[in-house]
Design a protein around this motif. Structure first.
Motif, PDB file in Angstrom:
ATOM      1  N   TRP A  45      -3.234   8.741  -3.845  1.00 19.43           N
ATOM      2  CA  TRP A  45      -4.332   7.778  -3.752  1.00 19.43           C
ATOM      3  C   TRP A  45      -4.254   6.694  -4.814  1.00 19.43           C
ATOM      4  O   TRP A  45      -4.584   5.542  -4.552  1.00 19.43           O
ATOM      5  N   GLN A  46      -3.843   7.053  -6.014  1.00 17.81           N
ATOM      6  CA  GLN A  46      -3.890   6.062  -7.090  1.00 17.81           C
ATOM      7  C   GLN A  46      -2.865   4.949  -6.900  1.00 17.81           C
ATOM      8  O   GLN A  46      -2.942   3.918  -7.573  1.00 17.81           O
ATOM      9  N   GLY A  47      -1.948   5.113  -5.953  1.00 20.72           N
ATOM     10  CA  GLY A  47      -0.983   4.069  -5.668  1.00 20.72           C
ATOM     11  C   GLY A  47      -1.455   3.068  -4.632  1.00 20.72           C
ATOM     12  O   GLY A  47      -0.778   2.072  -4.380  1.00 20.72           O
ATOM     13  N   LEU A  48      -2.623   3.335  -4.010  1.00 19.80           N
ATOM     14  CA  LEU A  48      -3.144   2.427  -3.001  1.00 19.80           C
ATOM     15  C   LEU A  48      -4.000   1.344  -3.659  1.00 19.80           C
ATOM     16  O   LEU A  48      -4.694   1.598  -4.638  1.00 19.80           O
ATOM     17  N   THR A  49      -3.957   0.161  -3.100  1.00 21.94           N
ATOM     18  CA  THR A  49      -4.610  -0.977  -3.740  1.00 21.94           C
ATOM     19  C   THR A  49      -6.096  -1.083  -3.433  1.00 21.94           C
ATOM     20  O   THR A  49      -6.859  -1.661  -4.204  1.00 21.94           O
ATOM     21  N   GLU A  50      -6.532  -0.535  -2.301  1.00 26.03           N
ATOM     22  CA  GLU A  50      -7.935  -0.581  -1.912  1.00 26.03           C
ATOM     23  C   GLU A  50      -8.595   0.766  -2.168  1.00 26.03           C
ATOM     24  O   GLU A  50      -7.953   1.822  -2.053  1.00 26.03           O
ATOM     25  N   ILE A  51      -9.882   0.758  -2.516  1.00 24.81           N
ATOM     26  CA  ILE A  51     -10.589   1.982  -2.847  1.00 24.81           C
ATOM     27  C   ILE A  51     -10.903   2.782  -1.582  1.00 24.81           C
ATOM     28  O   ILE A  51     -11.511   2.258  -0.634  1.00 24.81           O
ATOM     29  N   ILE A  52     -10.503   4.043  -1.578  1.00 20.57           N
ATOM     30  CA  ILE A  52     -10.790   4.947  -0.463  1.00 20.57           C
ATOM     31  C   ILE A  52     -12.210   5.479  -0.620  1.00 20.57           C
ATOM     32  O   ILE A  52     -12.589   5.931  -1.709  1.00 20.57           O
ATOM     33  N   PRO A  53     -13.025   5.461   0.427  1.00 18.39           N
ATOM     34  CA  PRO A  53     -14.389   5.993   0.310  1.00 18.39           C
ATOM     35  C   PRO A  53     -14.390   7.470  -0.087  1.00 18.39           C
ATOM     36  O   PRO A  53     -13.493   8.236   0.295  1.00 18.39           O
TER      37      PRO A  53
END
Length: 300
Positions: A15-23
């Motif tokens: 998750w920390q590699g994704l640019t948008e915040i996951i709900p």
């Protein structure tokens, strides 16, 4: 029969590699799906400053939802929460569902500064505090030796430096350590050389690997580590993952599905349910498509 293998699925790293915040609710749903897959060990959350890793700002809320959603009649998986300082330790200890605290200990001075802004001595002080706190609370503890297979900073490196860190960790009572190939340097031959050189100096310590790899090289690396004696493997479904502090020209985590398939071909039974795993892989692909603005995966 092959020795028992421990798989650690690492959505936190993914998750920390994704640019948008996951709900938050999506993260909860994902963790519950991993439990359905049969994963008994999940690196799920981290307790770090949201200023530096915004994706992990809701770790307490994620864990509350996850614990509430677990089946009452099932043994919950081990959940690892990553910490980098004493404030993070206290947050993790106070969060229901977190059973093990993990600490990234870098043997690269440059990466240690970039990742935690600490000297070697300061980092060891945190580990000693973590050991004391987890022993008192009954939580588990795992230390990751970052840059264990070399670095691209032109800093001194060698198996003897890895061994020095391992012996110190064993001496203070740490019993679970994972060697991290943080920037994907290791070849299969490199893995055999390093792991083989240090494994006997820490008898009684569970010594695993947290590897990064390009997809075409992943199975060969897993097999090399297994054949040299490793029985603890970190991975992330589809190879998703990322640390914001290691650099840009990096490669992804070992895909967990590759670890499962490679070891299954060697006769290793891991207790992973194929249908649930397929659903989790599909969920991961959806997360990648929806919450990343970049065409390539950025990783730890």
């Amino acid at each position: 029969m092959p020795d028992e293998v421990k798989l650690i699925e690492c959505p936190r790293d993914a998750w920390q590699g994704l640019t948008e915040i996951i709900p938050t609710e999506t993260k909860v749903e994902y963790l519950l799906q991993l439990a359905k897959c049969g994963f008994k060990h999940i690196d799920a959350v981290s307790f770090v400053s949201p200023k530096h890793v915004k994706q992990m700002a809701d770790s307490e809320e994620v864990m509350r939802g996850y614990v509430a959603g677990l089946p009452a009649d099932a043994a919950p998986p081990e959940v690892i929460g990553i910490v980098v300082n004493e404030h993070g330790i206290q947050r993790a200890l106070a969060t229901p569902g977190v059973t093990t605290l993990g600490y990234p200990y870098s043997i690269s001075a440059y990466f240690r500064r970039a990742n935690a802004n600490m000297s070697r001595g300061e980092s060891r002080t945190v580990i000693e505090a973590l050991r004391k706190a987890t022993k008192a609370s009954g939580h588990g503890m795992v230390v990751y030796i970052s840059m264990a297979f070399g670095n691209h900073y032109n800093e001194p490196w060698g198996p003897e430096i890895v061994e020095d860190a391992l012996v110190w960790l064993k001496d203070i009572g740490v019993r679970t350590v994972s060697l991290a190939d943080t920037v994907g340097n290791a070849t299969p031959e490199h893995l055999v050389t390093v792991y083989g050189a240090v494994k006997d100096c820490v008898a009684g310590v569970e010594l695993g690997v947290h590897l990064h790899s390009r997809p075409e090289d992943a199975a060969e690396k897993v097999l090399a580590a297994y054949e040299v004696g490793c029985r603890r493997f970190d991975g992330a479904l589809t190879g998703l993952g990322g640390c914001p502090f290691a650099g840009d020209d990096l490669v992804g985590n070992i895909p967990m599905e590759t670890i499962v398939a490679t070891l299954a071909a060697r006769g290793v039974e891991m207790g992973i349910h194929p249908e649930a795993l397929s659903s989790a892989i599909a969920m991961t692909q959806e997360l990648r498509a929806k919450y990343s603005n970049t065409p390539k995966t950025q990783v730890q």
